[in-house]
Motif scaffolding. Sequence first.
Motif, PDB file in Angstrom:
ATOM      1  N   PRO A  44      36.742  47.834  42.259  1.00 33.32           N
ATOM      2  CA  PRO A  44      35.297  47.949  42.001  1.00 33.32           C
ATOM      3  C   PRO A  44      34.883  47.328  40.662  1.00 33.32           C
ATOM      4  N   PHE A  45      35.745  47.443  39.676  1.00 34.26           N
ATOM      5  CA  PHE A  45      35.430  46.903  38.352  1.00 34.26           C
ATOM      6  C   PHE A  45      35.604  45.394  38.320  1.00 34.26           C
ATOM      7  N   LEU A  46      36.522  44.884  39.136  1.00 35.68           N
ATOM      8  CA  LEU A  46      36.662  43.425  39.262  1.00 35.68           C
ATOM      9  C   LEU A  46      35.401  42.822  39.857  1.00 35.68           C
ATOM     10  N   ARG A  47      34.785  43.530  40.785  1.00 28.82           N
ATOM     11  CA  ARG A  47      33.539  43.035  41.386  1.00 28.82           C
ATOM     12  C   ARG A  47      32.411  43.013  40.360  1.00 28.82           C
ATOM     13  N   ILE A  48      32.387  44.011  39.508  1.00 22.46           N
ATOM     14  CA  ILE A  48      31.359  44.047  38.450  1.00 22.46           C
ATOM     15  C   ILE A  48      31.577  42.901  37.478  1.00 22.46           C
ATOM     16  N   LEU A  49      32.816  42.721  37.029  1.00 26.40           N
ATOM     17  CA  LEU A  49      33.127  41.648  36.082  1.00 26.40           C
ATOM     18  C   LEU A  49      32.944  40.271  36.713  1.00 26.40           C
ATOM     19  N   GLY A  50      33.111  40.190  38.025  1.00 23.58           N
ATOM     20  CA  GLY A  50      33.031  38.907  38.722  1.00 23.58           C
ATOM     21  C   GLY A  50      31.699  38.191  38.529  1.00 23.58           C
ATOM     22  N   ALA A  95      47.706  41.121  36.169  1.00 23.09           N
ATOM     23  CA  ALA A  95      47.076  39.914  36.714  1.00 23.09           C
ATOM     24  C   ALA A  95      46.067  39.400  35.704  1.00 23.09           C
ATOM     25  N   GLU A  96      45.981  38.083  35.584  1.00 24.34           N
ATOM     26  CA  GLU A  96      44.979  37.471  34.723  1.00 24.34           C
ATOM     27  C   GLU A  96      43.693  37.369  35.529  1.00 24.34           C
ATOM     28  N   VAL A  97      42.674  38.093  35.092  1.00 20.28           N
ATOM     29  CA  VAL A  97      41.411  38.184  35.817  1.00 20.28           C
ATOM     30  C   VAL A  97      40.496  37.020  35.468  1.00 20.28           C
ATOM     31  N   GLY A  98      40.437  36.649  34.211  1.00 18.07           N
ATOM     32  CA  GLY A  98      39.552  35.577  33.766  1.00 18.07           C
ATOM     33  C   GLY A  98      39.611  35.419  32.264  1.00 18.07           C
ATOM     34  N   HIS A  99      38.696  34.626  31.734  1.00 17.73           N
ATOM     35  CA  HIS A  99      38.637  34.356  30.298  1.00 17.73           C
ATOM     36  C   HIS A  99      37.293  34.795  29.734  1.00 17.73           C
ATOM     37  N   ILE A 100      37.311  35.231  28.499  1.00 12.23           N
ATOM     38  CA  ILE A 100      36.077  35.521  27.775  1.00 12.23           C
ATOM     39  C   ILE A 100      35.680  34.229  27.068  1.00 12.23           C
ATOM     40  N   PRO A 101      34.492  33.723  27.330  1.00 10.97           N
ATOM     41  CA  PRO A 101      34.095  32.472  26.685  1.00 10.97           C
ATOM     42  C   PRO A 101      33.848  32.686  25.187  1.00 10.97           C
ATOM     43  N   TYR A 102      34.007  31.633  24.441  1.00 10.41           N
ATOM     44  CA  TYR A 102      33.675  31.699  23.014  1.00 10.41           C
ATOM     45  C   TYR A 102      32.157  31.790  22.876  1.00 10.41           C
ATOM     46  N   THR A 103      31.697  32.304  21.741  1.00  5.36           N
ATOM     47  CA  THR A 103      30.268  32.476  21.515  1.00  5.36           C
ATOM     48  C   THR A 103      29.527  31.150  21.625  1.00  5.36           C
ATOM     49  N   ALA A 104      30.108  30.075  21.118  1.00  3.02           N
ATOM     50  CA  ALA A 104      29.448  28.770  21.163  1.00  3.02           C
ATOM     51  C   ALA A 104      29.323  28.246  22.601  1.00  3.02           C
ATOM     52  N   LEU A 118      31.881  41.515  27.352  1.00  3.26           N
ATOM     53  CA  LEU A 118      32.429  42.470  26.383  1.00  3.26           C
ATOM     54  C   LEU A 118      31.767  43.845  26.528  1.00  3.26           C
ATOM     55  N   ALA A 119      30.464  43.866  26.792  1.00  2.69           N
ATOM     56  CA  ALA A 119      29.768  45.144  27.002  1.00  2.69           C
ATOM     57  C   ALA A 119      30.298  45.845  28.250  1.00  2.69           C
ATOM     58  N   ALA A 120      30.532  45.088  29.323  1.00  7.43           N
ATOM     59  CA  ALA A 120      31.066  45.682  30.558  1.00  7.43           C
ATOM     60  C   ALA A 120      32.476  46.220  30.337  1.00  7.43           C
ATOM     61  N   ALA A 156      29.154  30.192  25.663  1.00  7.55           N
ATOM     62  CA  ALA A 156      28.220  30.968  26.489  1.00  7.55           C
ATOM     63  C   ALA A 156      27.997  32.332  25.837  1.00  7.55           C
ATOM     64  N   PRO A 157      27.086  32.413  24.853  1.00  7.95           N
ATOM     65  CA  PRO A 157      26.923  33.656  24.104  1.00  7.95           C
ATOM     66  C   PRO A 157      26.461  34.835  24.971  1.00  7.95           C
ATOM     67  N   GLU A 158      25.567  34.592  25.911  1.00  9.48           N
ATOM     68  CA  GLU A 158      25.054  35.690  26.737  1.00  9.48           C
ATOM     69  C   GLU A 158      26.142  36.209  27.686  1.00  9.48           C
ATOM     70  N   ARG A 159      26.883  35.301  28.286  1.00 12.56           N
ATOM     71  CA  ARG A 159      27.970  35.701  29.191  1.00 12.56           C
ATOM     72  C   ARG A 159      29.057  36.466  28.443  1.00 12.56           C
ATOM     73  N   ARG A 160      29.371  36.014  27.238  1.00  9.85           N
ATOM     74  CA  ARG A 160      30.376  36.695  26.416  1.00  9.85           C
ATOM     75  C   ARG A 160      29.912  38.109  26.082  1.00  9.85           C
ATOM     76  N   ARG A 161      28.650  38.251  25.671  1.00 13.13           N
ATOM     77  CA  ARG A 161      28.109  39.558  25.305  1.00 13.13           C
ATOM     78  C   ARG A 161      28.160  40.523  26.492  1.00 13.13           C
ATOM     79  N   LYS A 162      27.767  40.040  27.672  1.00 19.78           N
ATOM     80  CA  LYS A 162      27.758  40.892  28.858  1.00 19.78           C
ATOM     81  C   LYS A 162      29.175  41.283  29.290  1.00 19.78           C
TER      82      LYS A 162
END
Length: 153
Positions: free
Chosen positions: A144-150, A74-83, A93-95, A85-91
């Motif tokens: 549980p991990f989908l809820r965290i990533l959500g 299943a496609e859960v979502g997209h990772i934004p490009y750094t330009a 990828l860290a998760a 949303a840099p903070e959202r991307r960092r979080k």
Amino acid sequence: MTVPAAARLDALRALAQVAEGALPLGLSAVTMTADGVPSIRPPQPVKLNFFADGLPFHAAVSPEGDGAVCQIWAEVGHIPYTAQAPERRRKLLAALRAMPKLERARFVVQDQKILLASETRHAGAVTAEDLMCETVALIQEGRPFLRILGEWL
């Protein structure tokens, strides 16, 4: 024109032998040869799509040797490009990096997409019950991990 009883018994015996070696029988699994003898049609790949927990899931079952490979994703979502949303991307990828190794579920990043995926190999044919069991196990393990990533998707 009626078929002799001996011919009908031979056909039933052949059908019983076919069924013995290839249970469970699926829809359109038994065919007739040109000689009128029942035989098993080789398993065909199966693909299906469904929604669970608000996500579009895809499943594919492919024959492999005497068994089958069952893939669910299943496609859960997209990772934004750094330009973007840099903070959202960092979080995000860290998760994803901090995720523990799960038994069935895998979170995969492919072309900026986050996928929840599972691939299992079965010794025999994959039945509808097997596919449902694999799907439920994948969703339960990944939920549980989908809820965290959500929070960041």
